[in-house]
Design an enzyme around this catalytic site. Structure first.
Site, short mmCIF file in Angstrom:
data_model
loop_
_atom_site.label_atom_id
_atom_site.label_comp_id
_atom_site.label_asym_id
_atom_site.label_seq_id
_atom_site.Cartn_x
_atom_site.Cartn_y
_atom_site.Cartn_z
CD GLU A 91 -3.07 5.51 6.94
OE1 GLU A 91 -3.11 5.64 5.62
OE2 GLU A 91 -2.17 5.12 7.40
N GLY A 141 2.57 2.06 11.06
CA GLY A 141 3.54 3.09 10.89
C GLY A 141 4.31 3.29 12.21
CG ASN A 169 -1.83 1.23 1.46
OD1 ASN A 169 -1.75 2.04 0.52
ND2 ASN A 169 -2.43 1.33 2.55
CG HIS A 226 -6.10 1.86 5.18
ND1 HIS A 226 -5.60 2.74 6.33
CD2 HIS A 226 -4.92 1.13 5.16
CE1 HIS A 226 -4.41 2.67 6.57
NE2 HIS A 226 -3.82 1.42 5.90
CB SER A 261 4.89 -1.87 12.15
OG SER A 261 4.43 -0.46 12.66
CD GLU A 316 -3.48 -2.48 7.55
OE1 GLU A 316 -2.25 -2.75 6.99
OE2 GLU A 316 -4.02 -1.48 7.09
CE LYS A 327 -0.30 3.47 4.66
NZ LYS A 327 -0.13 3.54 6.11
P1 PGA Z 1 2.88 0.20 7.57
O1 PGA Z 1 1.32 0.50 6.93
O2 PGA Z 1 3.29 -1.09 7.19
O3 PGA Z 1 3.48 1.50 7.24
O4 PGA Z 1 2.55 0.18 9.21
C1 PGA Z 1 0.25 -0.43 6.91
C2 PGA Z 1 -0.90 0.14 6.15
O5 PGA Z 1 -1.31 1.09 6.59
O6 PGA Z 1 -1.57 -0.61 5.56
#
Ligand code: PGA
Length: 247
Positions: free
Chosen positions: A97, A169, A11, A95, A209, A163, A13
């Site tokens: 976010e 992150g 992803n 997601h 992460s 997740e 983003k």
């Molecule tokens: P990350 O993001 O691997 O940077 O923690 C995962 C995600 O938000 O799908």
């Protein structure tokens, strides 16, 4: 023996640019044959070019969101048909976010999943608790989110991604036993809603992460059928290391 082929999804983003297509091509060419299915979800404006840059490879081009309608006055949005026309075959939905920034609720995610499936896109429905919790609490929160986000009637292939929001992150991750407990609970929800056969075919990914270092332990965890990778999907070397662990 698992009936599920592993799936590794990157992803990007709102990162990347046309210069990143070189990395995408390296990923597409470096992924082992007979390994996991591998998907990259760039920003939508790059999808078509990424598809062209990786033609002839098994790399799946994905998107990060879709509108629930097939067309209409929806300024700034993309329908599933438009994405499919650009070469997209999979789409991340719900997601955290987007749930946070745009207050996307389960019912909206479910509508989007139906629209995606109707256009032949594989929905990857994301769920996960916001604050750090033990396995049981996390499983209850993720299961409730999945129940609200799964369309009532869907018989097309889909995937689910667990997740934990606090792990995205942050460099922090739940314990393998907590991940196992959450995934098992999500599998139960899938079985109740889709029946045991479809539930058994549906990959449940872990995300949050994921790095080349953490991937082996995560992939060894029972019930983990693949990974959803954010930060570590930008560089071909890192992402390919994760993909190879899954092979
Ligand atoms: P990350 O993001 O691997 O940077 O923690 C995962 C995600 O938000 O799908």
């Amino acid at each position: 023996m698992t009936r599920r082929r592993r799936l590794i999804v990157g992803n990007w983003k709102m990162h990347g640019s046309s210069a990143s297509l070189v990395e995408a091509r390296q990923i597409a060419e470096g992924a082992p044959l007979n390994g996991p299915r591998v998907a990259l979800c760039p920003p939508a404006v790059l999808a078509h070019r990424l598809r062209e840059a990786t033609l002839g490879t098994p790399l799946i081009v994905g998107a990060q969101d879709v509108h629930w309608a097939s067309r209409g006055a929806h300024t700034g949005d993309h329908s599933a048909d438009l994405l499919a026309d650009a070469g997209v075959r999979l789409v991340i939905l719900g997601h955290s976010e987007r749930r946070q920034a745009y207050a996307e609720a389960g019912a909206l995610v479910a509508r989007k999943a139906l629209a995606a499936a109707a256009a032949g896109l594989e929905p990857v429905i994301c769920v996960g608790e916001s604050a750090e919790a033990d396995g049981r609490e996390a499983a209850a929160a993720a299961a409730a989110q999945l129940e609200a986000s799964l369309p009532v009637e869907i018989d097309a292939p889909l995937a689910v991604a667990y997740e934990p929001v606090w792990a995205i992150g942050s460099g922090r991750r739940p314990s393998p036993s907590a991940v196992r407990e959450v995934h098992a609970r999500l599998r139960d929800v899938l079985a109740e809603r889709l029946g045991p056969d479809a539930a058994g075919r549906t990959p449940i990914l872990y995300g949050g992460s994921v790095t080349p270092r953490s991937a082996p332990d995560l992939l060894r965890t029972p019930e983990v059928d693949g990974l959803l990778v954010g930060g570590a999907s930008h560089r071909a070397a890192d992402f390919l290391a994760i993909v190879r662990h899954a092979a």
